[in-house]
Scaffold this active site. Structure first.
Site, PDB file in Angstrom:
ATOM      1  N   LYS A  54      37.495  41.425  39.132  1.00  0.00           N
ATOM      2  CA  LYS A  54      37.533  41.105  40.558  1.00  0.00           C
ATOM      3  C   LYS A  54      38.548  41.998  41.271  1.00  0.00           C
ATOM      4  CE  LYS A  54      38.351  37.120  43.566  1.00  0.00           C
ATOM      5  NZ  LYS A  54      38.531  35.661  43.621  1.00  0.00           N
ATOM      6  N   GLU A  97      44.756  44.424  31.066  1.00  0.00           N
ATOM      7  CA  GLU A  97      43.907  44.471  29.870  1.00  0.00           C
ATOM      8  C   GLU A  97      42.610  45.225  30.143  1.00  0.00           C
ATOM      9  OE1 GLU A  97      45.408  41.827  31.145  1.00  0.00           O
ATOM     10  OE2 GLU A  97      45.999  40.375  29.609  1.00  0.00           O
ATOM     11  N   GLY A 127      37.460  33.661  40.016  1.00  0.00           N
ATOM     12  CA  GLY A 127      37.093  34.339  38.770  1.00  0.00           C
ATOM     13  C   GLY A 127      36.294  33.440  37.829  1.00  0.00           C
ATOM     14  N   ARG A 128      36.755  32.207  37.647  1.00  0.00           N
ATOM     15  CA  ARG A 128      36.085  31.324  36.682  1.00  0.00           C
ATOM     16  C   ARG A 128      34.799  30.721  37.231  1.00  0.00           C
ATOM     17  NH1 ARG A 128      40.841  29.887  38.452  1.00  0.00           N
ATOM     18  NH2 ARG A 128      41.251  27.932  39.530  1.00  0.00           N
ATOM     19  N   GLU A 137      42.390  25.789  33.921  1.00  0.00           N
ATOM     20  CA  GLU A 137      42.917  26.698  34.937  1.00  0.00           C
ATOM     21  C   GLU A 137      42.749  26.072  36.324  1.00  0.00           C
ATOM     22  OE1 GLU A 137      42.410  30.932  34.053  1.00  0.00           O
ATOM     23  OE2 GLU A 137      41.820  31.163  36.134  1.00  0.00           O
ATOM     24  N   HIS A 194      33.421  18.823   9.845  1.00  0.00           N
ATOM     25  CA  HIS A 194      34.007  19.140   8.538  1.00  0.00           C
ATOM     26  C   HIS A 194      35.421  19.673   8.697  1.00  0.00           C
ATOM     27  CE1 HIS A 194      30.161  18.627   6.388  1.00  0.00           C
ATOM     28  NE2 HIS A 194      29.696  18.865   7.606  1.00  0.00           N
ATOM     29  N   LYS A 206      50.193  38.019  34.516  1.00  0.00           N
ATOM     30  CA  LYS A 206      49.787  39.396  34.784  1.00  0.00           C
ATOM     31  C   LYS A 206      50.991  40.316  35.019  1.00  0.00           C
ATOM     32  CE  LYS A 206      45.095  38.507  36.351  1.00  0.00           C
ATOM     33  NZ  LYS A 206      44.010  38.806  37.254  1.00  0.00           N
TER      34      LYS A 206
HETATM   35  C1  G6Q Z   1      39.934  33.078  36.910  1.00  0.00           C
HETATM   36  C2  G6Q Z   1      41.238  33.703  36.806  1.00  0.00           C
HETATM   37  C3  G6Q Z   1      41.364  34.744  35.733  1.00  0.00           C
HETATM   38  C4  G6Q Z   1      40.712  36.078  36.085  1.00  0.00           C
HETATM   39  C5  G6Q Z   1      41.188  37.121  35.078  1.00  0.00           C
HETATM   40  C6  G6Q Z   1      40.581  38.480  35.337  1.00  0.00           C
HETATM   41  O1  G6Q Z   1      39.651  32.228  37.697  1.00  0.00           O
HETATM   42  O2  G6Q Z   1      41.660  34.165  38.028  1.00  0.00           O
HETATM   43  O3  G6Q Z   1      40.858  34.296  34.511  1.00  0.00           O
HETATM   44  O4  G6Q Z   1      39.328  35.974  36.078  1.00  0.00           O
HETATM   45  O5  G6Q Z   1      42.583  37.205  35.116  1.00  0.00           O
HETATM   46  O6  G6Q Z   1      40.859  38.940  36.614  1.00  0.00           O
HETATM   47  P1  G6Q Z   1      40.082  40.151  37.209  1.00  0.00           P
HETATM   48  O7  G6Q Z   1      38.643  39.807  37.290  1.00  0.00           O
HETATM   49  O8  G6Q Z   1      40.696  40.413  38.540  1.00  0.00           O
HETATM   50  O9  G6Q Z   1      40.299  41.298  36.261  1.00  0.00           O
END
Ligand code: G6Q
Length: 559
Positions: A217, A223, A280-281, A366, A397, A525
């Site tokens: 996003k 990462e 994001g989620r 989250e 199990h 982050k």
């Molecule tokens: C989701 C969070 C988080 C995010 C990641 C990746 O709701 O905000 O999980 O999706 O940190 O972020 P970017 O998509 O900006 O790389």
């Protein structure tokens, strides 16, 4: 009428509805599930509901119709219906980021029914539709082989590089819809900054037939950026005779950050945008679902969206007492705030839902892992429980022992499809038998008398029976929900995810928290940046404690 977010404070223990529920809990605490079932042969009918292709059985919770009506009072006191409408019409209910929350608009039908949804002067439905068209065209091109690699090879491997919300959704959905996937395409997901993750994927793929989807996003996440840059370097080193200009055949981006995408070297024409009103989620429905659309094709992707939309419509219109997400949320509130459960275990009895527990872990924890209310006041009651789990029957199990006989009572959500996507005889009945047997055993337990009779029938001596009795007794009275679908399809999966999204929303409203920000993630982050600089550059021991300095020193010696 929708409410404005600002007038939402946390749920206080002295709220009339909360006090009524506490009193009710105290008065009914001796009731057991066994008693409740024996007393009412209609219990399953009373405490189950069907909607949008899903069936929810919540009869195996220690609650009665009185409990439910007090929980509906609580929902009304917390203005769940008004807040629900505020979300759907695009009020900026994410107050700490001043954003609307409109993942529901991503799966709304086209053309839109009713008035257009306009946010900050933009027609949301038209924007969504335009991006979906872009996704449709691109996925069709890749799947039909008209989009090819730099030397003419069709794409065979798709590597989604993203993390958190830009990884967990597409990864979970691609696995869940494996039987619907294009035979030529293999999907890979790389999220971790740990180079072993990317390395393992790169060692399996041919650069000439691999497409990298860089999903972020913000397009700044450490990462993802590191993995994307390493993938780009690897491509140029390993694709015979490839030039920088050939990258265009192998790298596309999903982002809200056009400048960042350009700076990375991806042509904005190969960028699939989305908007800051998509968390994001909650973004698998937007262009973050590109990998899903590539895997299952655009038509089935629209079925996935339609399944979620069916649940949205149900959630938005059904009265509280006939509303599946509301009921699932309220049962969770009962378990968490009155029965004292600290965690919720998710048990999908479907191998293809293997990533669903970790997907839900992010969605719930989250969103609702918060300790202050929307108005900034500290919450005075417990919010989100810990979410965890694994597929059945594997979990049986391993950790189910604790669920049956541990000192904590952990509610379980069982999830199963009635029909399998395979044709192997016998497996599906065995799977479902395990699923139903577990929830029955959690509910009934096994009394000392039952255990004694069982051991007597096997001829054990009274001394042996006395020694074994406490170990072989099961307290029971352990709650669970069971969610059934006919078959795991794009539509039923869409509906299932939307069910949990709305459950999370309702619980957030009841607790009075903002379910749509994530300051804890934002903290993560930035935290690592300084230490990374110290690992590869100059250390700053005065910035840290002795433990952190010691760890940094050991790593510096090894790096
Ligand atoms: C989701 C969070 C988080 C995010 C990641 C990746 O709701 O905000 O999980 O999706 O940190 O972020 P970017 O998509 O900006 O790389």
């Amino acid at each position: 009428m929708p409410t404005t977010a600002h007038d939402i404070s946390s749920l206080k223990p002295d709220s009339p509805a909360f006090i009524a529920l506490q009193k009710h809990h105290a008065a009914t605490t001796k009731q057991t599930l066994r008693d409740l079932f024996s007393a009412d042969s209609q219990r399953f009918t009373t405490f189950s509901i069907e909607a949008a292709g899903l069936f929810l059985d919540y009869a195996k919770n220690t609650l009665t119709t009185d409990t439910m009506s007090l929980l509906y009072d609580l929902a009304r006191e917390r203005k769940v219906e008004q807040r629900r409408e505020a979300m759907f019409i695009g009020e900026k209910i994410n107050t700490t980021e001043q954003r609307a929350v409109l993942h529901t608009a991503l799966r709304a039908p086209w053309p839109p029914v009713g008035a257009p949804l306009v946010i900050d002067g933009q027609d949301v439905n038209a924007d969504v539709h335009a991006v979906l068209e872009q996704v449709a065209k691109f996925t069709e091109a890749v799947r039909s082989e008209s989009w090819r690699g730099y030397n003419g090879k069709p794409i065979t491997d798709i590597v989604n590089i993203g993390i958190g919300g830009s990884d967990l959704g597409p990864k979970m959905v691609c696995q869940a819809l494996r039987p619907f996937q294009h035979a030529r395409l293999t999907m890979h997901f790389v999220s971790n900054v740990d180079g072993h993750d990317l390395d393992a994927v790169l060692s399996q793929v041919n650069p000439a037939s691999t497409l990298f989807v860089i999903a972020s996003k913000t397009f700044t996440t450490m990462e993802t950026m590191m993995n994307a840059h390493s993938a780009r370097t690897w491509f140029l080193q390993h694709a015979d005779g490839a030039q920088e200009s050939d990258l265009a055949h192998h790298f596309v981006a999903v982002s809200t950050n056009t400048e960042g995408v350009k700076a990375f070297g991806i042509d904005p024409q190969n960028m699939f945008p989305f908007w800051d009103w998509v968390g994001g989620r909650y973004s698998v429905w937007a262009s973050i679902g590109l990998s899903v659309a590539l895997a299952i094709g655009f038509t089935q992707f629209t079925e996935f969206l339609a399944g979620a939309h069916a649940m949205d419509t149900h959630f938005r219109t059904a009265p509280l007492a006939q509303n599946m997400p509301v009921i699932l949320a309220l049962v969770g509130i009962w378990q968490r705030n009155f029965c004292g459960s600290a965690s919720l275990s998710i048990a999908p009895y479907h191998q293809d839902l293997g990533n669903f527990p970790s997907y839900l872990q992010q969605l719930e924890m989250e969103s609702n892992g918060k300790r202050v209310a929307i108005d900034g006041s500290p919450v005075e009651i417990k919010t989100c429980p810990v979410i965890w789990g694994n597929v059945g029957t594997n979990g049986q199990h391993a950790y189910f022992q604790l669920l049956h006989q541990g000192t904590d009572i952990t509610p379980v959500d069982f999830i199963a499809a009635l029909t399998a996507s395979h044709h192997l005889p016998g497996h599906q009945a065995a799977l479902l038998a395990n699923c139903f047997a577990q929830s029955e055993a959690f509910m009934r337990g096994k009394t000392p008398d039952e255990v004694r009779a069982e051991m007597q029938s096997k001829g054990l001596s009274e001394a042996e029976i006395d020694a074994l009795l406490p170990h072989r007794t099961f307290p029971g009275n352990r709650p669970s929900n069971t969610i059934l679908m006919e078959k795991l399809t794009p539509a039923s999966l869409g509906s299932l995810i939307a069910l949990y999204e709305h459950k999370v929303f309702v619980q957030g409203v009841i607790w009075g928290i903002n379910s749509f920000d994530q300051w804890g993630v934002e903290l993560g982050k930035v935290l690592a940046t300084h230490i990374r600089d110290e690992l590869i550059g100059q250390p700053s021991p005065d910035q840290h404690d002795s433990s952190t300095n010691g760890l940094i020193a050991r790593a510096r010696a090894a790096l």
